[in-house]
Design a protein around this motif. Sequence first.
Motif, PDB file in Angstrom:
ATOM      1  N   ILE A  38      -2.295  -4.415  -2.146  1.00 50.33           N
ATOM      2  CA  ILE A  38      -1.022  -3.798  -1.771  1.00 50.33           C
ATOM      3  C   ILE A  38      -0.690  -2.613  -2.674  1.00 50.33           C
ATOM      4  N   GLY A  39      -1.425  -2.446  -3.762  1.00 46.43           N
ATOM      5  CA  GLY A  39      -1.163  -1.310  -4.631  1.00 46.43           C
ATOM      6  C   GLY A  39      -2.188  -1.189  -5.735  1.00 46.43           C
ATOM      7  N   THR A  40      -2.257   0.001  -6.336  1.00 49.61           N
ATOM      8  CA  THR A  40      -3.207   0.276  -7.413  1.00 49.61           C
ATOM      9  C   THR A  40      -2.634   1.342  -8.339  1.00 49.61           C
ATOM     10  N   VAL A  41      -2.902   1.189  -9.631  1.00 51.37           N
ATOM     11  CA  VAL A  41      -2.664   2.259 -10.597  1.00 51.37           C
ATOM     12  C   VAL A  41      -3.974   2.520 -11.328  1.00 51.37           C
ATOM     13  N   ILE A  42      -4.345   3.794 -11.463  1.00 53.81           N
ATOM     14  CA  ILE A  42      -5.524   4.203 -12.231  1.00 53.81           C
ATOM     15  C   ILE A  42      -5.050   5.096 -13.369  1.00 53.81           C
ATOM     16  N   TRP A  43      -5.516   4.809 -14.579  1.00 57.33           N
ATOM     17  CA  TRP A  43      -5.103   5.588 -15.735  1.00 57.33           C
ATOM     18  C   TRP A  43      -6.242   5.706 -16.725  1.00 57.33           C
ATOM     19  N   THR A  44      -6.080   6.614 -17.696  1.00 55.95           N
ATOM     20  CA  THR A  44      -7.093   6.820 -18.718  1.00 55.95           C
ATOM     21  C   THR A  44      -6.784   5.964 -19.936  1.00 55.95           C
ATOM     22  N   LYS A  45      -7.727   5.137 -20.313  1.00 55.82           N
ATOM     23  CA  LYS A  45      -7.533   4.179 -21.397  1.00 55.82           C
ATOM     24  C   LYS A  45      -7.136   4.846 -22.706  1.00 55.82           C
ATOM     25  N   SER A  46      -7.739   5.973 -23.040  1.00 55.10           N
ATOM     26  CA  SER A  46      -7.544   6.580 -24.358  1.00 55.10           C
ATOM     27  C   SER A  46      -6.221   7.310 -24.500  1.00 55.10           C
ATOM     28  N   TYR A 103      -1.332   4.171  -5.855  1.00 51.58           N
ATOM     29  CA  TYR A 103      -1.455   3.931  -4.421  1.00 51.58           C
ATOM     30  C   TYR A 103      -0.624   2.709  -4.058  1.00 51.58           C
ATOM     31  N   VAL A 104       0.122   2.810  -2.952  1.00 50.61           N
ATOM     32  CA  VAL A 104       0.825   1.669  -2.377  1.00 50.61           C
ATOM     33  C   VAL A 104       0.475   1.618  -0.900  1.00 50.61           C
ATOM     34  N   ALA A 105       0.054   0.464  -0.425  1.00 48.69           N
ATOM     35  CA  ALA A 105      -0.286   0.315   0.988  1.00 48.69           C
ATOM     36  C   ALA A 105       0.927   0.696   1.840  1.00 48.69           C
ATOM     37  N   PRO A 106       0.714   1.430   2.924  1.00 51.97           N
ATOM     38  CA  PRO A 106       1.852   1.934   3.719  1.00 51.97           C
ATOM     39  C   PRO A 106       2.863   0.869   4.111  1.00 51.97           C
ATOM     40  N   GLU A 107       2.391  -0.312   4.463  1.00 57.50           N
ATOM     41  CA  GLU A 107       3.316  -1.354   4.914  1.00 57.50           C
ATOM     42  C   GLU A 107       4.125  -1.962   3.769  1.00 57.50           C
ATOM     43  N   HIS A 108       3.786  -1.619   2.515  1.00 55.57           N
ATOM     44  CA  HIS A 108       4.503  -2.168   1.369  1.00 55.57           C
ATOM     45  C   HIS A 108       5.311  -1.112   0.620  1.00 55.57           C
ATOM     46  N   VAL A 157       6.562  -2.104  -4.909  1.00 56.63           N
ATOM     47  CA  VAL A 157       5.165  -2.391  -5.236  1.00 56.63           C
ATOM     48  C   VAL A 157       4.636  -1.377  -6.250  1.00 56.63           C
ATOM     49  N   GLY A 158       5.075  -0.125  -6.157  1.00 61.92           N
ATOM     50  CA  GLY A 158       4.675   0.852  -7.163  1.00 61.92           C
ATOM     51  C   GLY A 158       5.113   0.448  -8.553  1.00 61.92           C
ATOM     52  N   LEU A 159       6.343  -0.034  -8.671  1.00 61.20           N
ATOM     53  CA  LEU A 159       6.829  -0.513  -9.963  1.00 61.20           C
ATOM     54  C   LEU A 159       6.044  -1.732 -10.423  1.00 61.20           C
ATOM     55  N   LEU A 160       5.704  -2.606  -9.482  1.00 62.79           N
ATOM     56  CA  LEU A 160       4.923  -3.795  -9.810  1.00 62.79           C
ATOM     57  C   LEU A 160       3.553  -3.405 -10.357  1.00 62.79           C
ATOM     58  N   LEU A 185       1.006  19.944  -6.372  1.00 63.54           N
ATOM     59  CA  LEU A 185       1.013  18.994  -5.273  1.00 63.54           C
ATOM     60  C   LEU A 185      -0.388  18.439  -5.066  1.00 63.54           C
ATOM     61  N   SER A 186      -0.521  17.122  -5.191  1.00 66.00           N
ATOM     62  CA  SER A 186      -1.801  16.461  -4.976  1.00 66.00           C
ATOM     63  C   SER A 186      -1.914  16.040  -3.513  1.00 66.00           C
ATOM     64  N   PRO A 187      -3.142  15.926  -2.988  1.00 63.55           N
ATOM     65  CA  PRO A 187      -3.297  15.458  -1.604  1.00 63.55           C
ATOM     66  C   PRO A 187      -2.857  14.007  -1.488  1.00 63.55           C
ATOM     67  N   PRO A 188      -2.340  13.594  -0.340  1.00 65.72           N
ATOM     68  CA  PRO A 188      -1.886  12.216  -0.176  1.00 65.72           C
ATOM     69  C   PRO A 188      -3.035  11.227  -0.261  1.00 65.72           C
ATOM     70  N   MET A 189      -2.727  10.033  -0.790  1.00 75.95           N
ATOM     71  CA  MET A 189      -3.733   8.959  -0.839  1.00 75.95           C
ATOM     72  C   MET A 189      -3.573   8.125   0.416  1.00 75.95           C
ATOM     73  N   ASP A 190      -4.429   8.357   1.416  1.00 79.90           N
ATOM     74  CA  ASP A 190      -4.312   7.651   2.678  1.00 79.90           C
ATOM     75  C   ASP A 190      -5.198   6.414   2.761  1.00 79.90           C
ATOM     76  N   SER A 191      -6.062   6.227   1.763  1.00 78.70           N
ATOM     77  CA  SER A 191      -6.919   5.037   1.764  1.00 78.70           C
ATOM     78  C   SER A 191      -6.872   4.394   0.391  1.00 78.70           C
ATOM     79  N   GLU A 192      -7.061   3.081   0.369  1.00 82.95           N
ATOM     80  CA  GLU A 192      -6.933   2.349  -0.881  1.00 82.95           C
ATOM     81  C   GLU A 192      -8.169   2.550  -1.755  1.00 82.95           C
ATOM     82  N   PRO A 193      -7.975   2.613  -3.095  1.00 82.28           N
ATOM     83  CA  PRO A 193      -9.123   2.617  -4.007  1.00 82.28           C
ATOM     84  C   PRO A 193      -9.862   1.277  -3.893  1.00 82.28           C
TER      85      PRO A 193
END
Length: 218
Positions: free
Chosen positions: A131-139, A147-152, A157-160, A207-215
């Motif tokens: 239902i969601g994903t966050v990607i970040w740089t460890k260092s 990313y948040v699934a459209p139905e959520h 869910v982004g905060l979660l 402006l970044s392109p929209p994330m239309d698919s889940e990682p």
Amino acid sequence: MNNSKRTGRAFVRFGSPDQLGRRATIAYRVPRELDGERYDVLSGVDDDPLVHEYETVWQTSFDGAGRLCISGSESVAPDAPSAWYVAVDAARHFGDGRRAIVVFSSEHFARGTVIDEMEFVMLPVNNEDQIGTVIWTKSTGLITEIYVAPEHRRNDVGLLALLGAAAYHHSFGWDGLLHNDGKRTLLGQQFALSIDIADRIAPHVELSPPMDSEPTVN
């Protein structure tokens, strides 16, 4: 949101690191000038220097199998469903030492449980169920994708997902604070304006392109 109303986060880590380098950790909501302060307490919670001064935002502990468990979603993301997380070493996909937290909502684990990729592949759960994903740089803590699934969308869910990423990052004691450099989608910009953490969200500059698919998890 008015920046003057934003708050910071300070972190207290307890005991000695486990074999993976993790410690039970509490994050507190603090004035913005204290954002990023860290304390290591080798004894117990009675020696926590912040416990009587500030409100707890989230905290981590460990279950009987040694999994990291995150609590606090009820107050941080009150409209989000009960969910658990998969921690992913995303460096093999994106480089730069990136990490990912992927959010799933099912009855397979207790709320807030974090599992690794090896445990995930044994489950009757598909990557498409996230239902969601966050990607970040460890260092550095730089967030590169949310990313948040459209139905959520519009149910916290982004905060979660951010809660899971921050708790995972700080339980390891990694450097940096989770933040964004100003490159966001339109949906990401709307989300950024709702976050109350001081000075973590740079002005929207690209402006970044929209994330239309889940990682993918693996």
